[in-house]
Design an enzyme around this catalytic site. Structure first.
Site, PDB file in Angstrom:
ATOM      1  N   CYS A 149       0.542  -1.220  -0.050  1.00 42.68           N
ATOM      2  CA  CYS A 149      -0.037  -0.107  -0.156  1.00 42.68           C
ATOM      3  C   CYS A 149       0.754   1.245  -0.044  1.00 42.68           C
ATOM      4  O   CYS A 149       0.665   2.129  -0.708  1.00 42.68           O
ATOM      5  CB  CYS A 149      -1.024  -0.051   1.327  1.00 42.68           C
ATOM      6  SG  CYS A 149      -0.159  -0.043   2.655  1.00 42.68           S
TER       7      CYS A 149
ATOM      8  N   HIS B 225      -2.443   1.168   6.833  1.00 43.48           N
ATOM      9  CA  HIS B 225      -2.685   1.069   5.381  1.00 43.48           C
ATOM     10  C   HIS B 225      -2.970   2.650   5.061  1.00 43.48           C
ATOM     11  O   HIS B 225      -3.295   3.478   5.596  1.00 43.48           O
ATOM     12  CB  HIS B 225      -3.997   0.494   5.099  1.00 43.48           C
ATOM     13  CG  HIS B 225      -4.454   0.199   3.766  1.00 43.48           C
ATOM     14  ND1 HIS B 225      -3.755  -0.594   2.885  1.00 43.48           N
ATOM     15  CD2 HIS B 225      -5.166   0.747   2.754  1.00 43.48           C
ATOM     16  CE1 HIS B 225      -4.095  -0.818   1.895  1.00 43.48           C
ATOM     17  NE2 HIS B 225      -5.192   0.022   1.672  1.00 43.48           N
TER      18      HIS B 225
ATOM     19  N   HIS C 281      -5.969   1.957  -4.246  1.00 42.90           N
ATOM     20  CA  HIS C 281      -4.943   1.272  -3.550  1.00 42.90           C
ATOM     21  C   HIS C 281      -4.361   0.120  -3.767  1.00 42.90           C
ATOM     22  O   HIS C 281      -5.210  -0.622  -4.199  1.00 42.90           O
ATOM     23  CB  HIS C 281      -5.407   1.392  -1.816  1.00 42.90           C
ATOM     24  CG  HIS C 281      -6.699   0.692  -1.661  1.00 42.90           C
ATOM     25  ND1 HIS C 281      -7.016  -0.190  -0.556  1.00 42.90           N
ATOM     26  CD2 HIS C 281      -7.793   0.594  -2.478  1.00 42.90           C
ATOM     27  CE1 HIS C 281      -8.225  -0.570  -0.530  1.00 42.90           C
ATOM     28  NE2 HIS C 281      -8.664   0.022  -1.884  1.00 42.90           N
TER      29      HIS C 281
END
Length: 112
Positions: free
Chosen positions: A17, A68, A80
């Site tokens: 990520c 994240h 993402h």
């Protein structure tokens, strides 16, 4: 879109990520840090309701534990490197929040 998720990855051959977020910023001539825990300090903080396309959304647990990062693209959507099953995808911000045990902790805007 469609690149695989690879832990530690930071290229179209495979992203995690934060590597994805860093890579996209780099394509646009902007340097940001490499990990979710340091991307919290990149740019300036903005209110979630004021998020604009290109802002970094940082996700995690109460108390500020960030897990994240994603890029806001507008209209409650983000892009993402989600996980090994899906790779790089578009997701609804509110849908992602409803469907997981994490929530939006920070929104960061990198300018200049």
């Amino acid at each position: 879109l469609g690149s695989p998720y690879v832990g530690g990855g930071n290229s179209p051959a495979g992203f995690d990520c934060s590597g994805f977020v860093q890579y996209v910023y780099g394509l646009n001539g902007k340097y940001i840090s490499r990990s979710t825990s340091t991307q919290v300090y990149d740019g300036v903080g903005v209110n979630r309701n004021d998020a604009q396309p290109g802002d970094i959304i940082l996700w995690g647990y109460p108390g500020g534990y960030v897990t994240h990062s994603s890029l806001y693209v507008g209209n409650d959507m983000m892009i993402h490197a989600a996980n090994p099953s899906t790779g790089v995808i578009f997701s609804s911000v509110s849908g992602w929040e409803r469907g997981s045990d994490v929530s939006v902790l920070y929104v960061r805007r990198v300018v200049g």
